[in-house]
Design a protein around this motif. Structure first.
Motif, PDB file in Angstrom:
ATOM      1  N   ASP A 115     -58.983 -20.911  -4.903  1.00 19.63           N
ATOM      2  CA  ASP A 115     -60.058 -20.185  -5.443  1.00 19.63           C
ATOM      3  C   ASP A 115     -59.943 -19.050  -6.026  1.00 19.63           C
ATOM      4  O   ASP A 115     -60.823 -18.364  -6.675  1.00 19.63           O
ATOM      5  CB  ASP A 115     -61.334 -20.460  -4.380  1.00 19.63           C
ATOM      6  CG  ASP A 115     -61.823 -21.977  -4.145  1.00 19.63           C
ATOM      7  OD1 ASP A 115     -62.304 -22.328  -5.204  1.00 19.63           O
ATOM      8  OD2 ASP A 115     -61.404 -22.072  -2.794  1.00 19.63           O
ATOM      9  N   ASN A 136     -64.843 -18.754 -10.178  1.00 14.77           N
ATOM     10  CA  ASN A 136     -66.161 -18.335  -9.809  1.00 14.77           C
ATOM     11  C   ASN A 136     -66.594 -18.521  -8.640  1.00 14.77           C
ATOM     12  O   ASN A 136     -67.590 -18.414  -8.098  1.00 14.77           O
ATOM     13  CB  ASN A 136     -67.193 -18.911 -11.002  1.00 14.77           C
ATOM     14  CG  ASN A 136     -66.918 -20.524 -11.012  1.00 14.77           C
ATOM     15  OD1 ASN A 136     -66.705 -20.943 -10.046  1.00 14.77           O
ATOM     16  ND2 ASN A 136     -67.336 -20.960 -11.947  1.00 14.77           N
ATOM     17  N   VAL A 192     -67.259 -21.379  -6.893  1.00  6.93           N
ATOM     18  CA  VAL A 192     -68.167 -22.519  -6.526  1.00  6.93           C
ATOM     19  C   VAL A 192     -67.215 -23.661  -5.878  1.00  6.93           C
ATOM     20  O   VAL A 192     -67.795 -24.532  -5.209  1.00  6.93           O
ATOM     21  CB  VAL A 192     -68.853 -22.973  -7.744  1.00  6.93           C
ATOM     22  CG1 VAL A 192     -69.792 -22.168  -8.433  1.00  6.93           C
ATOM     23  CG2 VAL A 192     -67.940 -23.720  -8.835  1.00  6.93           C
ATOM     24  N   LEU A 220     -67.916 -24.149  -2.201  1.00  9.12           N
ATOM     25  CA  LEU A 220     -69.621 -24.527  -1.882  1.00  9.12           C
ATOM     26  C   LEU A 220     -69.349 -25.959  -1.392  1.00  9.12           C
ATOM     27  O   LEU A 220     -68.599 -26.888  -1.826  1.00  9.12           O
ATOM     28  CB  LEU A 220     -70.448 -24.504  -3.037  1.00  9.12           C
ATOM     29  CG  LEU A 220     -70.421 -22.780  -3.455  1.00  9.12           C
ATOM     30  CD1 LEU A 220     -71.366 -22.749  -4.493  1.00  9.12           C
ATOM     31  CD2 LEU A 220     -70.794 -21.751  -2.321  1.00  9.12           C
ATOM     32  N   ALA A 259     -74.479 -28.099  -3.470  1.00  7.49           N
ATOM     33  CA  ALA A 259     -74.773 -26.712  -4.022  1.00  7.49           C
ATOM     34  C   ALA A 259     -73.979 -26.574  -5.337  1.00  7.49           C
ATOM     35  O   ALA A 259     -74.545 -25.786  -6.192  1.00  7.49           O
ATOM     36  CB  ALA A 259     -74.137 -25.619  -2.971  1.00  7.49           C
ATOM     37  N   ILE A 260     -72.778 -27.021  -5.519  1.00  7.09           N
ATOM     38  CA  ILE A 260     -72.092 -27.146  -6.570  1.00  7.09           C
ATOM     39  C   ILE A 260     -73.234 -27.828  -7.763  1.00  7.09           C
ATOM     40  O   ILE A 260     -73.181 -27.302  -8.957  1.00  7.09           O
ATOM     41  CB  ILE A 260     -70.862 -27.698  -6.617  1.00  7.09           C
ATOM     42  CG1 ILE A 260     -69.962 -27.036  -5.493  1.00  7.09           C
ATOM     43  CG2 ILE A 260     -70.095 -28.016  -7.897  1.00  7.09           C
ATOM     44  CD1 ILE A 260     -68.490 -27.662  -5.356  1.00  7.09           C
ATOM     45  N   LYS A 316     -75.883 -25.411  -8.964  1.00 17.41           N
ATOM     46  CA  LYS A 316     -75.465 -24.321  -9.968  1.00 17.41           C
ATOM     47  C   LYS A 316     -75.049 -24.849 -11.105  1.00 17.41           C
ATOM     48  O   LYS A 316     -75.285 -24.222 -12.132  1.00 17.41           O
ATOM     49  CB  LYS A 316     -74.243 -23.646  -9.356  1.00 17.41           C
ATOM     50  CG  LYS A 316     -74.557 -22.869  -7.892  1.00 17.41           C
ATOM     51  CD  LYS A 316     -73.526 -21.852  -7.387  1.00 17.41           C
ATOM     52  CE  LYS A 316     -73.994 -20.722  -6.564  1.00 17.41           C
ATOM     53  NZ  LYS A 316     -74.707 -19.890  -6.986  1.00 17.41           N
ATOM     54  N   ALA A 317     -74.554 -26.047 -11.118  1.00 16.97           N
ATOM     55  CA  ALA A 317     -73.938 -26.494 -12.398  1.00 16.97           C
ATOM     56  C   ALA A 317     -75.346 -27.035 -13.265  1.00 16.97           C
ATOM     57  O   ALA A 317     -75.415 -26.697 -14.442  1.00 16.97           O
ATOM     58  CB  ALA A 317     -73.285 -27.978 -12.467  1.00 16.97           C
ATOM     59  N   LYS A 347     -67.384 -33.852  -2.688  1.00 17.48           N
ATOM     60  CA  LYS A 347     -66.559 -33.137  -3.439  1.00 17.48           C
ATOM     61  C   LYS A 347     -65.138 -34.014  -3.800  1.00 17.48           C
ATOM     62  O   LYS A 347     -64.703 -34.636  -2.969  1.00 17.48           O
ATOM     63  CB  LYS A 347     -65.984 -31.873  -3.038  1.00 17.48           C
ATOM     64  CG  LYS A 347     -67.177 -30.906  -2.561  1.00 17.48           C
ATOM     65  CD  LYS A 347     -66.799 -29.591  -1.874  1.00 17.48           C
ATOM     66  CE  LYS A 347     -65.737 -28.667  -2.464  1.00 17.48           C
ATOM     67  NZ  LYS A 347     -65.403 -27.433  -1.572  1.00 17.48           N
ATOM     68  N   LEU A 380     -64.774 -23.915 -13.040  1.00 14.27           N
ATOM     69  CA  LEU A 380     -64.298 -22.977 -12.020  1.00 14.27           C
ATOM     70  C   LEU A 380     -64.130 -21.824 -12.825  1.00 14.27           C
ATOM     71  O   LEU A 380     -63.651 -20.628 -11.823  1.00 14.27           O
ATOM     72  CB  LEU A 380     -63.049 -23.321 -11.217  1.00 14.27           C
ATOM     73  CG  LEU A 380     -63.333 -24.704 -10.028  1.00 14.27           C
ATOM     74  CD1 LEU A 380     -61.957 -25.085  -9.651  1.00 14.27           C
ATOM     75  CD2 LEU A 380     -64.181 -24.308  -9.276  1.00 14.27           C
ATOM     76  N   LYS A 403     -69.292 -19.200 -16.131  1.00 12.53           N
ATOM     77  CA  LYS A 403     -70.344 -19.768 -15.449  1.00 12.53           C
ATOM     78  C   LYS A 403     -70.062 -21.192 -15.220  1.00 12.53           C
ATOM     79  O   LYS A 403     -69.157 -22.034 -15.632  1.00 12.53           O
ATOM     80  CB  LYS A 403     -71.623 -19.876 -16.322  1.00 12.53           C
ATOM     81  CG  LYS A 403     -71.855 -18.461 -16.536  1.00 12.53           C
ATOM     82  CD  LYS A 403     -73.232 -18.543 -17.640  1.00 12.53           C
ATOM     83  CE  LYS A 403     -73.517 -16.961 -17.690  1.00 12.53           C
ATOM     84  NZ  LYS A 403     -74.746 -16.916 -18.926  1.00 12.53           N
ATOM     85  N   PRO A 404     -70.721 -21.749 -13.937  1.00 11.50           N
ATOM     86  CA  PRO A 404     -70.183 -23.281 -13.527  1.00 11.50           C
ATOM     87  C   PRO A 404     -70.861 -24.144 -14.304  1.00 11.50           C
ATOM     88  O   PRO A 404     -71.650 -25.205 -13.943  1.00 11.50           O
ATOM     89  CB  PRO A 404     -70.781 -23.189 -12.083  1.00 11.50           C
ATOM     90  CG  PRO A 404     -71.820 -22.174 -12.055  1.00 11.50           C
ATOM     91  CD  PRO A 404     -71.627 -21.227 -12.944  1.00 11.50           C
TER      92      PRO A 404
END
Length: 259
Positions: free
Chosen positions: A37, A41, A43, A46, A50-51, A54-55, A182, A210, A213-214
């Motif tokens: 990572d 960003n 993510v 996570l 949560a991903i 955010k997306a 994931k 990644l 912004k996601p």
């Protein structure tokens, strides 16, 4: 002569080999301390839920996007290449037998196609129209490569508008089905991504950026319902109404394009 004990340099030389080996294999091995990572960003660290959150938040906050790829909907297969923003959209849609362009500015929706589209279009969607006559061909030629304004009370208006509505299209596309998990990391269009899957992939797979912004980058829809790429997030583009000499009044209910 008594051999001298090894000096302090010897342990350093012995350590040099594993350190060099570790550096050489860093691209393949993560056990050497490489952080997958690093430079992202974050993510990817996570959980899948949560991903996804955010997306979706990044997509909802964006002012514009380009959506391109294949969409299977209600038995029809469409190839899309649309640029969308809150006030409208512009681009092309290709079905089995035809290609047409769409332009929407607020509520004003225009369709442009060649004469072949109008000649072979299906007036009622049942596929039972008779072969076009000379009058139909002549009328189609007048519409060739012209913008036709779609009346808001026309049955085709809602369906066609859906291709140009950023909120409607994204809301319908970005949902995954089943328990989220994931998936793999990949690079799509030069962008590093992390996958999230619904139902271990059976409910669709969404690749999320990644970098920066996601944003959603690519969607593999559930049930082989198409693969779409999403890009140019937040990049504005002009929307201009066609000139009067580029528009023609169809004069009656628009036909439906055959799939």
């Amino acid at each position: 002569m008594t051999a001298l004990p090894p000096g302090p340099a010897a342990p350093v030389r012995r350590a040099a080999l594993p350190l060099a080996l570790c550096a050489a294999l860093a691209t393949a091995l993560t056990g050497c301390g490489e952080d997958p990572d690093a430079g992202t960003n974050g993510v990817g660290k996570l959980e899948a839920t949560a991903i996804e959150k955010k997306a979706k938040a990044a997509a909802d906050a964006a002012d514009a996007v380009r959506v391109a790829g294949t969409l299977v909907s209600k038995g029809g297969t469409y190839k899309l290449n649309m640029r969308l923003k809150k006030s409208g959209g512009v681009g092309s849609v290709t079905s089995k037998n035809s290609t047409f362009e769409l332009l929407r500015i607020e509520d004003a929706l225009f369709l442009k196609a060649d004469a072949g589209f109008w000649v072979h279009a299906d007036s009622d969607g049942k596929g039972d129209d008779a072969e076009p006559g000379e009058e139909d061909v002549a009328a189609a030629e007048k519409l060739d490569d012209k913008y036709v304004k779609v009346p808001e009370d026309d049955p085709a208006y809602k369906q066609l508008r859906g291709f140009t509505d950023m909120n409607v299209l994204l809301d319908g596309l970005l949902g995954l089905h089943g328990k989220l998990s994931k998936g793999d990391r990949a690079t799509i269009g030069g962008v590093r991504t992390i996958e999230i899957m619904g139902g271990e992939g059976n409910g669709g797979t969404l690749a999320v950026s990644l970098e920066g912004k996601p944003y959603p980058v690519q969607l593999d829809r559930a049930g082989d319902a198409g693969i779409l790429t999403l890009g140019e997030w937040g990049q504005d583009f002009p929307l201009e109404a066609p000139d009067k000499d580029e528009t023609v009044d169809y004069g009656r209910q628009l036909p439906r394009a055959n799939d």
